[in-house]
Scaffold this motif. Structure first.
Motif, PDB file in Angstrom:
ATOM      1  N   GLY A 148      11.779 -19.289   9.107  1.00 29.06           N
ATOM      2  CA  GLY A 148      12.641 -18.269   9.665  1.00 29.06           C
ATOM      3  C   GLY A 148      11.872 -16.980   9.926  1.00 29.06           C
ATOM      4  O   GLY A 148      10.675 -16.913   9.799  1.00 29.06           O
ATOM      5  N   ARG A 149      12.604 -15.948  10.281  1.00 31.27           N
ATOM      6  CA  ARG A 149      11.970 -14.664  10.591  1.00 31.27           C
ATOM      7  C   ARG A 149      11.584 -13.953   9.304  1.00 31.27           C
ATOM      8  O   ARG A 149      12.389 -13.818   8.389  1.00 31.27           O
ATOM      9  CB  ARG A 149      12.942 -13.828  11.424  1.00 31.27           C
ATOM     10  N   PHE A 150      10.362 -13.476   9.235  1.00 28.49           N
ATOM     11  CA  PHE A 150       9.857 -12.813   8.040  1.00 28.49           C
ATOM     12  C   PHE A 150      10.311 -11.356   7.998  1.00 28.49           C
ATOM     13  O   PHE A 150      10.717 -10.850   6.958  1.00 28.49           O
ATOM     14  CB  PHE A 150       8.327 -12.884   8.017  1.00 28.49           C
ATOM     15  N   PHE A 151      10.226 -10.674   9.122  1.00 24.65           N
ATOM     16  CA  PHE A 151      10.569  -9.252   9.191  1.00 24.65           C
ATOM     17  C   PHE A 151      12.039  -9.061   9.551  1.00 24.65           C
ATOM     18  O   PHE A 151      12.639  -9.881  10.251  1.00 24.65           O
ATOM     19  CB  PHE A 151       9.686  -8.540  10.227  1.00 24.65           C
ATOM     20  N   ASP A 152      12.601  -7.956   9.069  1.00 23.13           N
ATOM     21  CA  ASP A 152      13.985  -7.641   9.371  1.00 23.13           C
ATOM     22  C   ASP A 152      14.157  -7.360  10.861  1.00 23.13           C
ATOM     23  O   ASP A 152      13.353  -6.653  11.476  1.00 23.13           O
ATOM     24  CB  ASP A 152      14.440  -6.414   8.569  1.00 23.13           C
ATOM     25  N   TYR A 153      15.202  -7.931  11.409  1.00 24.00           N
ATOM     26  CA  TYR A 153      15.523  -7.706  12.825  1.00 24.00           C
ATOM     27  C   TYR A 153      17.028  -7.642  12.977  1.00 24.00           C
ATOM     28  O   TYR A 153      17.759  -8.478  12.444  1.00 24.00           O
ATOM     29  CB  TYR A 153      14.965  -8.836  13.691  1.00 24.00           C
ATOM     30  N   ASN A 154      17.497  -6.627  13.703  1.00 16.31           N
ATOM     31  CA  ASN A 154      18.919  -6.478  13.962  1.00 16.31           C
ATOM     32  C   ASN A 154      19.101  -6.189  15.449  1.00 16.31           C
ATOM     33  O   ASN A 154      18.655  -5.139  15.938  1.00 16.31           O
ATOM     34  CB  ASN A 154      19.501  -5.332  13.136  1.00 16.31           C
ATOM     35  N   PRO A 155      19.722  -7.091  16.200  1.00 15.61           N
ATOM     36  CA  PRO A 155      19.871  -6.876  17.645  1.00 15.61           C
ATOM     37  C   PRO A 155      20.754  -5.689  17.994  1.00 15.61           C
ATOM     38  O   PRO A 155      20.745  -5.225  19.135  1.00 15.61           O
ATOM     39  CB  PRO A 155      20.495  -8.191  18.125  1.00 15.61           C
ATOM     40  N   LEU A 190       3.695  -5.735  14.930  1.00 11.43           N
ATOM     41  CA  LEU A 190       2.946  -4.763  15.734  1.00 11.43           C
ATOM     42  C   LEU A 190       3.722  -3.461  15.899  1.00 11.43           C
ATOM     43  O   LEU A 190       3.150  -2.366  15.810  1.00 11.43           O
ATOM     44  CB  LEU A 190       2.616  -5.374  17.094  1.00 11.43           C
ATOM     45  N   ALA A 191       5.038  -3.554  16.113  1.00 11.69           N
ATOM     46  CA  ALA A 191       5.850  -2.349  16.247  1.00 11.69           C
ATOM     47  C   ALA A 191       5.839  -1.538  14.955  1.00 11.69           C
ATOM     48  O   ALA A 191       5.704  -0.297  14.982  1.00 11.69           O
ATOM     49  CB  ALA A 191       7.285  -2.714  16.624  1.00 11.69           C
ATOM     50  N   ARG A 192       5.951  -2.198  13.812  1.00 16.63           N
ATOM     51  CA  ARG A 192       5.943  -1.488  12.529  1.00 16.63           C
ATOM     52  C   ARG A 192       4.573  -0.881  12.241  1.00 16.63           C
ATOM     53  O   ARG A 192       4.475   0.205  11.633  1.00 16.63           O
ATOM     54  CB  ARG A 192       6.359  -2.438  11.405  1.00 16.63           C
ATOM     55  N   LEU A 348      -1.011  -4.526   4.303  1.00 17.76           N
ATOM     56  CA  LEU A 348      -0.360  -4.190   3.038  1.00 17.76           C
ATOM     57  C   LEU A 348      -1.038  -2.995   2.386  1.00 17.76           C
ATOM     58  O   LEU A 348      -0.379  -2.040   1.950  1.00 17.76           O
ATOM     59  CB  LEU A 348      -0.381  -5.393   2.101  1.00 17.76           C
ATOM     60  N   ASN A 349      -2.373  -3.007   2.319  1.00 21.67           N
ATOM     61  CA  ASN A 349      -3.102  -1.913   1.694  1.00 21.67           C
ATOM     62  C   ASN A 349      -3.256  -0.716   2.606  1.00 21.67           C
ATOM     63  O   ASN A 349      -3.305   0.425   2.143  1.00 21.67           O
ATOM     64  CB  ASN A 349      -4.483  -2.395   1.240  1.00 21.67           C
ATOM     65  N   ASP A 350      -3.332  -0.945   3.895  1.00 19.07           N
ATOM     66  CA  ASP A 350      -3.529   0.157   4.841  1.00 19.07           C
ATOM     67  C   ASP A 350      -2.261   0.958   5.090  1.00 19.07           C
ATOM     68  O   ASP A 350      -2.302   2.184   5.206  1.00 19.07           O
ATOM     69  CB  ASP A 350      -4.062  -0.371   6.176  1.00 19.07           C
ATOM     70  N   CYS A 351      -1.133   0.247   5.223  1.00 19.09           N
ATOM     71  CA  CYS A 351       0.094   0.964   5.584  1.00 19.09           C
ATOM     72  C   CYS A 351       1.349   0.414   4.920  1.00 19.09           C
ATOM     73  O   CYS A 351       2.468   0.737   5.338  1.00 19.09           O
ATOM     74  CB  CYS A 351       0.269   0.980   7.106  1.00 19.09           C
ATOM     75  N   GLY A 352       1.179  -0.406   3.884  1.00 18.15           N
ATOM     76  CA  GLY A 352       2.310  -0.872   3.108  1.00 18.15           C
ATOM     77  C   GLY A 352       3.194  -1.896   3.788  1.00 18.15           C
ATOM     78  O   GLY A 352       4.349  -2.080   3.396  1.00 18.15           O
ATOM     79  N   ILE A 353       2.664  -2.589   4.790  1.00 19.45           N
ATOM     80  CA  ILE A 353       3.446  -3.603   5.495  1.00 19.45           C
ATOM     81  C   ILE A 353       3.024  -4.984   5.014  1.00 19.45           C
ATOM     82  O   ILE A 353       1.894  -5.421   5.258  1.00 19.45           O
ATOM     83  CB  ILE A 353       3.244  -3.498   7.024  1.00 19.45           C
ATOM     84  N   ASP A 354       3.915  -5.665   4.330  1.00 19.69           N
ATOM     85  CA  ASP A 354       3.634  -7.038   3.907  1.00 19.69           C
ATOM     86  C   ASP A 354       3.858  -7.971   5.092  1.00 19.69           C
ATOM     87  O   ASP A 354       4.686  -7.691   5.966  1.00 19.69           O
ATOM     88  CB  ASP A 354       4.556  -7.418   2.755  1.00 19.69           C
ATOM     89  N   LYS A 355       3.118  -9.062   5.125  1.00 17.67           N
ATOM     90  CA  LYS A 355       3.229 -10.008   6.227  1.00 17.67           C
ATOM     91  C   LYS A 355       2.828 -11.399   5.741  1.00 17.67           C
ATOM     92  O   LYS A 355       2.168 -11.536   4.712  1.00 17.67           O
ATOM     93  CB  LYS A 355       2.340  -9.585   7.399  1.00 17.67           C
ATOM     94  N   PRO A 356       3.189 -12.452   6.492  1.00 20.98           N
ATOM     95  CA  PRO A 356       2.739 -13.798   6.122  1.00 20.98           C
ATOM     96  C   PRO A 356       1.227 -13.916   6.285  1.00 20.98           C
ATOM     97  O   PRO A 356       0.629 -13.234   7.120  1.00 20.98           O
ATOM     98  CB  PRO A 356       3.467 -14.708   7.120  1.00 20.98           C
ATOM     99  N   ASP A 357       0.606 -14.784   5.517  1.00 18.60           N
ATOM    100  CA  ASP A 357      -0.834 -14.990   5.564  1.00 18.60           C
ATOM    101  C   ASP A 357      -1.328 -15.423   6.932  1.00 18.60           C
ATOM    102  O   ASP A 357      -2.431 -15.080   7.350  1.00 18.60           O
ATOM    103  CB  ASP A 357      -1.247 -16.050   4.534  1.00 18.60           C
TER     104      ASP A 357
END
Length: 366
Positions: A148-155, A190-192, A348-357
């Motif tokens: 599923g989608r990892f990041f929050d998205y609200n249309p 990329l947007a975040r 994650l370390n640069d700007c606090g954004i977690d992401k899938p590997d």
């Protein structure tokens, strides 16, 4: 009464193209696959998909715990799990079968009988799939897949840089044109990232390749880009333009002077001079998760190179998701050939954004 569902299925671990799976129930003797009652349940659809996978590749035996299925739900404008199940045997035995796919059903997936819908199949156990490290080198280990989608998205709107960013998506199966009508995790990442580093785009001329619904380009405009060009194939432009219009007042408040949506076919891209009136080159090119099929890697990279030639100051920011081995090898080969500096950002370390590997953000320079 016979009910049927036509699934337009996408399985990047197995297929390069979309597959159609027709599932039927009722008493029609000509039906290849049938269910005893007159309703088609989520569980039935799921097991028919697994059965289809087994028929497609007889060497494999796909069990329910190794397959994860998402369908596009038009009511919520997003992909949702077809079944809510985990890999444990206990949970497998209690998969909910209450969401009957009838015209009267109010549960997602809803109103599926007699219709087509988009489906994405993820396989957890596929030996032919390939993992690579952030620099493109192969490595051993389990297949990395996103459930599923990892990041929050609200249309209906997302908080973004102190504003509300609204980007709608649509089902991709209407004309079977591709994957350009959905908001993917690569664009959200990329947007975040740009939200954390707005200086990457503020006051600059931006070109986005493969914009789809336009989330990244619109985000760049909201962050104060001077000029933004969003691009994709013609089928994606109506949705892209609607999303630009939904954010028009926010874009104008950010003093973005120009935002355009244009067609760029990677097999025959227009000259850069036709894109910009005042500047010969864009200052930043954005690409969000556009490497899906092997046959599209070369035209994408050829287009990118065409727009980078002679411009040694350009910066290219790419989010990339590893999928098939051939596409992965070709992508890294072209990136290394084109750029002298390639940085995989530790978000994650640069700007606090977690992401899938398996999702990588690259900063590339000539």
């Amino acid at each position: 009464m016979v009910h049927h569902v036509v699934i337009v299925a996408e399985c990047p671990q197995l297929w390069k193209h979309l597959h159609k799976i027709r599932i039927l129930s009722g008493s029609d003797g000509n039906c290849a696959t049938k269910q005893s009652n007159s309703q088609i349940s989520s569980r039935y659809i799921f097991y028919e998909i697994v059965s289809y996978l087994n028929k497609f590749d007889a060497k494999k035996s796909y069990v329910p715990s190794s397959v994860y299925v998402e369908i596009y739900d038009s009511s919520s404008c997003k992909f949702v799990p077809l079944l809510r199940s985990s890999r444990s045997k206990e949970d497998q035995s209690t998969i909910s079968d209450s969401d009957r796919c009838t015209s009267n059903s109010s549960h997602p997936p809803c109103s599926l009988n007699g219709t087509r819908f988009r489906c994405i199949i993820h396989i957890e156990k596929e030996s032919s799939c390939y993992n690579s490290s952030h620099d493109g080198n192969s490595r051993e280990g389990p297949l990395l897949l996103m459930k599923g989608r990892f990041f929050d998205y609200n249309p209906h709107g997302m908080n973004f840089a102190g504003n509300i960013l609204i980007v709608k998506e649509e089902s991709n199966n209407k004309d079977e044109n591709g994957t350009g009508l959905n908001v993917w995790d690569g664009s959200l990442l990329l947007a975040r990232y740009l939200e954390q580093y707005p200086s990457k785009v503020r006051g600059k001329s931006i070109l986005e390749l493969g914009s789809g619904p336009g989330l990244v380009g619109i985000a760049a405009a909201i962050l104060g880009s001077k000029e933004v060009i969003l691009s994709d194939l013609s089928y994606a432009l109506p949705l892209m333009k609607r999303n630009v219009e939904l954010n028009k007042s926010t874009i104008e408040s950010a003093q973005c002077e120009k935002i355009d949506c244009i067609e760029i076919n990677w097999f025959s891209p227009p000259d850069i001079d036709s894109l910009y009136r005042c500047k010969k080159f864009p200052e930043v090119i954005l690409i969000a998760d556009c490497v899906w099929l092997e046959e599209l890697v070369t035209p994408l990279m050829d287009t990118l190179e065409k727009y980078c030639i002679g411009n040694h100051q350009i910066e290219v920011i790419i989010t990339y998701q590893r999928r098939g081995k051939a596409a992965d090898v070709l992508f890294w080969e072209r990136v290394r050939r084109m750029f002298t500096s390639i940085t995989a950002v530790d978000t994650l370390n640069d700007c606090g954004i977690d992401k899938p590997d398996f999702l990588t953000l690259l900063i590339c320079k000539r």
